[in-house]
Design an enzyme around this catalytic site. Structure first.
Site, PDB file in Angstrom:
ATOM      1  N   ALA A   1      51.612   5.116  81.966  1.00 23.38           N
ATOM      2  CA  ALA A   1      52.332   6.381  82.040  1.00 23.38           C
ATOM      3  C   ALA A   1      51.319   7.514  82.112  1.00 23.38           C
ATOM      4  O   ALA A   1      50.361   7.557  81.326  1.00 23.38           O
ATOM      5  CB  ALA A   1      53.233   6.563  80.820  1.00 23.38           C
TER       6      ALA A   1
ATOM      7  N   ASP B   1      66.081   3.630  69.361  1.00 23.77           N
ATOM      8  CA  ASP B   1      64.889   4.104  68.646  1.00 23.77           C
ATOM      9  C   ASP B   1      64.561   5.564  68.967  1.00 23.77           C
ATOM     10  O   ASP B   1      63.407   5.918  69.140  1.00 23.77           O
ATOM     11  CB  ASP B   1      63.706   3.204  69.002  1.00 23.77           C
ATOM     12  CG  ASP B   1      62.502   3.448  68.119  1.00 23.77           C
ATOM     13  OD1 ASP B   1      62.692   3.738  66.932  1.00 23.77           O
ATOM     14  OD2 ASP B   1      61.364   3.362  68.624  1.00 23.77           O
TER      15      ASP B   1
ATOM     16  N   GLU C   1      60.814  15.815  71.956  1.00 22.48           N
ATOM     17  CA  GLU C   1      59.842  16.900  72.053  1.00 22.48           C
ATOM     18  C   GLU C   1      60.231  17.896  73.132  1.00 22.48           C
ATOM     19  O   GLU C   1      60.936  17.558  74.089  1.00 22.48           O
ATOM     20  CB  GLU C   1      58.440  16.333  72.343  1.00 22.48           C
ATOM     21  CG  GLU C   1      57.875  15.471  71.232  1.00 22.48           C
ATOM     22  CD  GLU C   1      56.447  15.011  71.524  1.00 22.48           C
ATOM     23  OE1 GLU C   1      55.773  15.663  72.352  1.00 22.48           O
ATOM     24  OE2 GLU C   1      56.021  14.005  70.932  1.00 22.48           O
TER      25      GLU C   1
END
Length: 542
Positions: A345, A414, A419
């Site tokens: 990523a 989860d 953010e």
């Protein structure tokens, strides 16, 4: 008499040469025709092999920009329309066949739909996360910064102090063409989305992640499971999550969600699903096959990591690192014997340049084997959330519901925090990070993930219409997901998601739409209209 014979002999030679030349040209034409007829359609194996070659850039550009050839479409549909067996073929390893059947693939048709081409708000100066310094900025920054900016302006090369360690010589200027793909990605982040789906740099970025030479590897600190931080010669970085279990391994039903392994293919699939939903809130992720020995063990400077390498009894090179959970010899990461599948990523901008704020999710689970969270016991919990900042104004609650829909589709339990970029305050999107525990179970759905939607009965109109579109046969979610995942380099090894997982996507999508319908049956103000003016060209079928 002699001259006449010589003349006839010369004519015969010329005639013979002319015939020979004509024959050779005819053979050459036939050969070229046969080559042209076969070179345009790559077999499945050829397609997968090109994903790791420089030609991958062109293929990915076509996949993300979606501009199919009309001539190919017409000839292909004529060729395969009469064959009943074509309707039964899957998209796995057969992208070209699907394109021939319909003229354009379902994925291309989806991204050409008006719902995926809505006008974006015009960006203001404060809507860009980062920007390149202007001459005015240089004047205000003092003499030292002016001198540095002057060097850049004159296109003179700035040589990094790290070049001795293997980094490239930097020649970046204000011209975007001089920037590496990761830097263009950073400069393209706006208040409203992490990337623009139509940006050709997206294809260059995924190709760069899949092919760049790995310069250094260290273990990323924090987190419950093993993650590595890779650095590339052009100063780009990526977050690596290794393969720890097979794609077909389903999470044990008796295992708690916080005790599950993270999956490399879940990170890849989450990026593709997020893009198909039109959110564009997950950083680009790509699969890659790396060499555990030469691309991790031999180049790492992390002594904590290097001490955990060992050779298994069957000769595979393994390591386990150091982390809070599952970092032991009982839970190793192993190559076969050196080859290891991983997800990469692209990293977000450094926190010193673009600070992010972490928010505790109101629908966070208790992470206890015995206790329930407050939202699991109070059906009116959403009323309290609506009165609490930042959910009492703006679209933050709608963003959270978007994220809940994404998590339910991929069965991710989860999501304890999320953010945002601090620069944009409350008026911005949520970052959908850390999706490694998704796609664990396909045989069982977890309705509690949809609690934000069920309890608040609120959803964006754009999200709802896209979900409805993906439920139709022409744009079936499982089909476009299968096709999108086929673009990843690791699809050449095996499909990123098994068929049961793809089928589960369609089943869960129907559940989401049913929840919205239930809300509409007893409440009127369910759909939040974020698409003023769309009705003029609304092509959403009933």
């Amino acid at each position: 008499m002699v001259r006449q014979n010589v003349g006839w002999s010369t004519r015969s030679i010329y005639l013979a040469l002319a015939c020979l030349s004509l024959t050779l040209h005819l053979l050459l034409a036939i050969f070229c025709l046969s080559v042209l007829q076969t070179a345009c359609v790559l077999p499945a194996s050829s397609f997968h092999s090109t994903l790791s070659s420089p030609r991958m850039d062109t293929r990915h550009h076509q996949s993300f920009s979606h501009s199919p050839s009309s001539s190919d479409a017409s000839s292909s549909s004529h060729e395969l329309k009469s064959s009943p067996q074509n309707d039964k073929q899957t998209l796995t390893g057969a992208r070209n066949v699907i394109q021939k059947v319909n003229g354009r693939s379902k994925l291309e048709s989806l991204f050409n739909h008006p719902l995926y081409n809505l006008p974006h708000p015009q960006l203001q100066e404060d809507d860009c996360l980062l920007r390149v310094k202007t001459d005015e900025d240089a004047e205000d920054a003092g003499s030292e910064d002016e001198e540095r900016e002057g060097d850049i302006k004159n296109d003179s090369e700035w040589q990094s102090a790290s070049q001795e360690e293997g980094y490239d010589k930097v020649t970046w200027t204000r011209d975007v063409e001089t920037h590496p793909p990761w830097l263009r990605f950073h400069l393209g982040i706006s208040r409203w989305e992490l990337y623009n789906r139509k940006d050709p740099n997206l294809a260059q970025l995924t190709h760069y992640l899949a092919t760049q030479r790995i310069l250094s590897v260290v273990q990323k600190t924090g987190g419950t499971q093993l993650k590595l931080l890779l650095s590339f010669p052009n100063y780009g970085q990526a977050l690596l999550k290794p393969m720890k279990q097979s794609r077909d391994a389903e999470t044990d039903v008796n295992l708690f969600y916080f005790s599950d392994f993270e999956r490399h293919n879940a990170e890849i699939a989450a990026f593709h699903l997020d893009r198909l939903l039109g959110f564009n809130r997950i950083p680009p992720v790509v699969g890659r096959l790396i060499n555990v020995t030469s691309e991790i063990r031999e180049i790492t400077t992390d002594h904590r990591l290097s001490r955990t390498f060992f050779t298994s009894p069957v000769g595979n090179i393994c390591f386990y690192g150091q982390c809070e959970s599952y970092c032991s010899t009982e839970h190793p990461v192993c190559g076969q014997p050196h080859a290891l599948e991983v997800s990469l990523a692209v990293m977000l901008p450094d926190l010193s340049l673009a600070p992010r704020r972490s928010w505790r999710s109101p629908w966070r689970r208790s992470y206890s084997r015995t206790k329930l969270a407050r939202w699991q016991k109070d059906p009116a919990y959403c009323n309290k959330v609506k009165q609490t900042p930042p959910y009492n104004h703006g679209t933050r609650l709608l963003d959270l519901i978007d994220m809940a829909v994404l998590d339910f589709l991929m069965s991710n339990m989860d999501r304890h925090h999320y953010e945002t970029f601090e620069k944009f305050g409350n008026e911005t999107f949520l970052l959908h990070l850390d999706n490694g525990r998704a796609f664990g179970r396909h045989s069982r759905d977890e309705p509690s993930i949809l609690a934000p939607l069920q309890q608040c009965c609120r959803i964006r109109r754009s999200t709802f219409l896209r979900l409805h579109l993906l439920s139709l046969p022409d744009f079936r979610l499982s089909d476009v997901m299968r096709e999108s995942l086929a673009q990843d380099p690791l699809a050449g090894v095996a499909p990123l998601l098994s068929e049961p997982h793809l089928t589960a996507l369609d089943r869960r999508l129907a559940t989401v739409l049913k929840v919205v319908q239930t809300c509409q049956d007893w409440q009127s103000d369910v759909i939040y209209n974020d698409m003023e003016g769309y009705d003029e060209h609304d092509q959403h079928p009933d």
